[in-house]
Design a protein around this motif. Structure first.
Motif, PDB file in Angstrom:
ATOM      1  N   THR A 263       0.827  -1.204   0.000  1.00 60.30           N
ATOM      2  CA  THR A 263       0.000   0.000   0.000  1.00 60.30           C
ATOM      3  C   THR A 263       0.866   1.259   0.000  1.00 60.30           C
ATOM      4  N   PRO A 264       0.828   2.069  -1.093  1.00 64.82           N
ATOM      5  CA  PRO A 264       1.582   3.323  -1.077  1.00 64.82           C
ATOM      6  C   PRO A 264       1.066   4.249   0.027  1.00 64.82           C
ATOM      7  N   LEU A 265       1.926   5.110   0.504  1.00 68.67           N
ATOM      8  CA  LEU A 265       1.549   6.046   1.558  1.00 68.67           C
ATOM      9  C   LEU A 265       0.382   6.921   1.083  1.00 68.67           C
ATOM     10  N   GLY A 266      -0.641   7.036   1.927  1.00 71.87           N
ATOM     11  CA  GLY A 266      -1.795   7.853   1.592  1.00 71.87           C
ATOM     12  C   GLY A 266      -2.889   7.122   0.848  1.00 71.87           C
ATOM     13  N   TRP A 267      -2.641   5.866   0.469  1.00 72.20           N
ATOM     14  CA  TRP A 267      -3.648   5.090  -0.250  1.00 72.20           C
ATOM     15  C   TRP A 267      -4.517   4.315   0.739  1.00 72.20           C
ATOM     16  N   PRO A 268      -5.800   4.141   0.421  1.00 75.73           N
ATOM     17  CA  PRO A 268      -6.629   3.257   1.254  1.00 75.73           C
ATOM     18  C   PRO A 268      -6.189   1.810   1.048  1.00 75.73           C
ATOM     19  N   ARG A 269      -6.207   1.038   2.104  1.00 78.88           N
ATOM     20  CA  ARG A 269      -5.798  -0.366   1.994  1.00 78.88           C
ATOM     21  C   ARG A 269      -6.768  -1.113   1.075  1.00 78.88           C
ATOM     22  N   ASN A 270      -6.227  -1.839   0.118  1.00 82.51           N
ATOM     23  CA  ASN A 270      -7.017  -2.619  -0.852  1.00 82.51           C
ATOM     24  C   ASN A 270      -7.933  -1.733  -1.697  1.00 82.51           C
ATOM     25  N   GLY A 271      -7.515  -0.493  -1.919  1.00 85.59           N
ATOM     26  CA  GLY A 271      -8.320   0.410  -2.732  1.00 85.59           C
ATOM     27  C   GLY A 271      -7.450   1.416  -3.451  1.00 85.59           C
ATOM     28  N   PHE A 272      -8.097   2.455  -3.980  1.00 86.98           N
ATOM     29  CA  PHE A 272      -7.389   3.452  -4.763  1.00 86.98           C
ATOM     30  C   PHE A 272      -7.774   4.849  -4.299  1.00 86.98           C
ATOM     31  N   PRO A 273      -6.840   5.795  -4.416  1.00 83.94           N
ATOM     32  CA  PRO A 273      -7.156   7.192  -4.069  1.00 83.94           C
ATOM     33  C   PRO A 273      -7.836   7.879  -5.248  1.00 83.94           C
TER      34      PRO A 273
ATOM     35  N   ILE B 280      13.643  18.883  -4.464  1.00 84.38           N
ATOM     36  CA  ILE B 280      12.705  17.785  -4.224  1.00 84.38           C
ATOM     37  C   ILE B 280      11.342  18.237  -4.732  1.00 84.38           C
ATOM     38  N   ASN B 281      10.502  17.277  -5.092  1.00 86.05           N
ATOM     39  CA  ASN B 281       9.115  17.611  -5.445  1.00 86.05           C
ATOM     40  C   ASN B 281       8.234  16.382  -5.338  1.00 86.05           C
ATOM     41  N   ALA B 282       6.949  16.628  -5.071  1.00 77.89           N
ATOM     42  CA  ALA B 282       5.965  15.552  -5.108  1.00 77.89           C
ATOM     43  C   ALA B 282       5.735  15.151  -6.553  1.00 77.89           C
ATOM     44  N   GLU B 283       5.520  13.848  -6.780  1.00 77.63           N
ATOM     45  CA  GLU B 283       5.355  13.352  -8.147  1.00 77.63           C
ATOM     46  C   GLU B 283       3.888  13.107  -8.492  1.00 77.63           C
ATOM     47  N   VAL B 284       3.653  12.541  -9.689  1.00 74.49           N
ATOM     48  CA  VAL B 284       2.307  12.442 -10.253  1.00 74.49           C
ATOM     49  C   VAL B 284       1.410  11.493  -9.469  1.00 74.49           C
ATOM     50  N   MET B 285       1.963  10.350  -9.052  1.00 71.57           N
ATOM     51  CA  MET B 285       1.164   9.383  -8.299  1.00 71.57           C
ATOM     52  C   MET B 285       1.198   9.719  -6.814  1.00 71.57           C
ATOM     53  N   PRO B 286       0.075   9.645  -6.120  1.00 70.00           N
ATOM     54  CA  PRO B 286       0.102   9.936  -4.680  1.00 70.00           C
ATOM     55  C   PRO B 286       1.035   8.984  -3.937  1.00 70.00           C
TER      56      PRO B 286
ATOM     57  N   PRO C 158       5.552   0.716  -9.822  1.00 74.12           N
ATOM     58  CA  PRO C 158       5.194   0.168  -8.503  1.00 74.12           C
ATOM     59  C   PRO C 158       3.743  -0.257  -8.398  1.00 74.12           C
ATOM     60  N   ILE C 159       2.834   0.378  -9.143  1.00 70.28           N
ATOM     61  CA  ILE C 159       1.413   0.029  -9.124  1.00 70.28           C
ATOM     62  C   ILE C 159       0.954  -0.201 -10.571  1.00 70.28           C
ATOM     63  N   LYS C 160       0.368  -1.357 -10.835  1.00 70.29           N
ATOM     64  CA  LYS C 160      -0.102  -1.666 -12.184  1.00 70.29           C
ATOM     65  C   LYS C 160      -1.287  -0.771 -12.547  1.00 70.29           C
ATOM     66  N   GLY C 161      -1.496  -0.626 -13.850  1.00 69.57           N
ATOM     67  CA  GLY C 161      -2.618   0.171 -14.312  1.00 69.57           C
ATOM     68  C   GLY C 161      -2.212   1.578 -14.686  1.00 69.57           C
ATOM     69  N   ASP C 162      -3.199   2.457 -14.769  1.00 67.65           N
ATOM     70  CA  ASP C 162      -2.978   3.818 -15.232  1.00 67.65           C
ATOM     71  C   ASP C 162      -2.489   4.715 -14.101  1.00 67.65           C
ATOM     72  N   TRP C 163      -1.354   4.319 -13.539  1.00 74.04           N
ATOM     73  CA  TRP C 163      -0.718   5.098 -12.479  1.00 74.04           C
ATOM     74  C   TRP C 163       0.713   5.398 -12.901  1.00 74.04           C
ATOM     75  N   ASN C 164       1.179   6.569 -12.540  1.00 78.87           N
ATOM     76  CA  ASN C 164       2.498   7.014 -12.965  1.00 78.87           C
ATOM     77  C   ASN C 164       3.599   6.055 -12.517  1.00 78.87           C
ATOM     78  N   GLY C 165       4.515   5.761 -13.419  1.00 80.12           N
ATOM     79  CA  GLY C 165       5.689   4.978 -13.061  1.00 80.12           C
ATOM     80  C   GLY C 165       6.729   5.852 -12.378  1.00 80.12           C
ATOM     81  N   ALA C 166       7.824   5.226 -11.975  1.00 84.00           N
ATOM     82  CA  ALA C 166       8.918   5.955 -11.316  1.00 84.00           C
ATOM     83  C   ALA C 166      10.218   5.625 -12.025  1.00 84.00           C
TER      84      ALA C 166
END
Length: 222
Positions: free
Chosen positions: A101-111, A149-155, A198-206
């Motif tokens: 679970t990425p930081l800030g994400w709901p467990r077993n869900g999506f932001p 430093i900066n925050a990136e596209v994916m939460p 890190p997360i499959k689907g339409d989420w930003n890569g790193a």
């Protein structure tokens, strides 16, 4: 200086860097940095972090030692005259200790969908800012050429930049910065991943974007 430090050894079979029947690996100091995790009062000699590369007892580079070839390339007269500058943009994702679970994400869900997170601010969109802020300060203490430093596209995703740095120093500083990121994350009980997807689907890569120039490129009309 680094030339005053001894060559040490370790059991390479413990890290899958050598077979068990011939496990000695030599570590040769290549660069030294003040250790931000063990600060000392002003005026005292600093504790240090030592960047090393690895060799067999016969002083042959082990297979994972790609630094030796890179350093040889940078040490040529042609490369030295080019004064190669590198600016490295290291993206990473912060995970909870479950590693899922990425930081800030709901467990077993999506932001909420991507959009408000990139270079964002606010408790509902910038998750774990204390980590990149602490990491930034650690890198400054270590004398690294960290430049932002900066925050990136994916939460839960962040980025920092190393450079401009010249030649092999850019790579050495990047490895030390990654080590310091892991050490800082220990303090916050989170995990940093540099996995490219890190997360499959339409989420930003790193990834790591690398900006490069030579002395000739930087001159007027270059």
């Amino acid at each position: 200086g680094v030339d005053k430090l001894p060559t040490w050894t370790f059991d390479g079979s413990s890290t899958n860097q050598a077979p068990g029947d011939d496990s000695e690996v030599l570590i040769v100091p290549r660069a030294v940095y003040p250790d931000p995790m063990r600060p000392v009062p002003a005026g005292q000699a600093p504790n240090i972090l030592v960047m090393c590369d690895c060799y067999t007892p016969q002083m042959e580079a082990i297979p994972s030692n790609t630094r030796k070839a890179a350093a040889a390339a940078f040490e040529t007269a042609e490369a030295a005259a080019a004064v190669p500058w590198f600016g490295l943009e290291q993206e990473y994702t912060l995970f909870n200790l479950d590693g899922v679970t990425p930081l800030g994400w709901p467990r077993n869900g999506f932001p909420r969908a991507q959009g408000p997170y990139y270079c964002g601010a606010g408790a509902d969109r910038s998750f774990g800012r204390a980590v990149p802020e602490a990491h930034y300060r650690a890198c400054l203490y270590a004398g690294l050429d960290i430049s932002g430093i900066n925050a990136e596209v994916m939460p839960g995703q962040w980025e920092y930049q190393i450079g401009p740095s010249v030649g092999i120093a850019a790579a050495d500083q990047t490895w030390i910065s990654r080590y310091l990121l892991d050490r800082v994350c220990e303090e916050f009980s989170v995990v940093a991943s540099i996995h490219p997807k890190p997360i499959k689907g339409d989420w930003n890569g790193a990834g790591m974007h690398i900006n490069f120039s030579t002395k000739q490129m930087r001159e007027p009309g270059g």
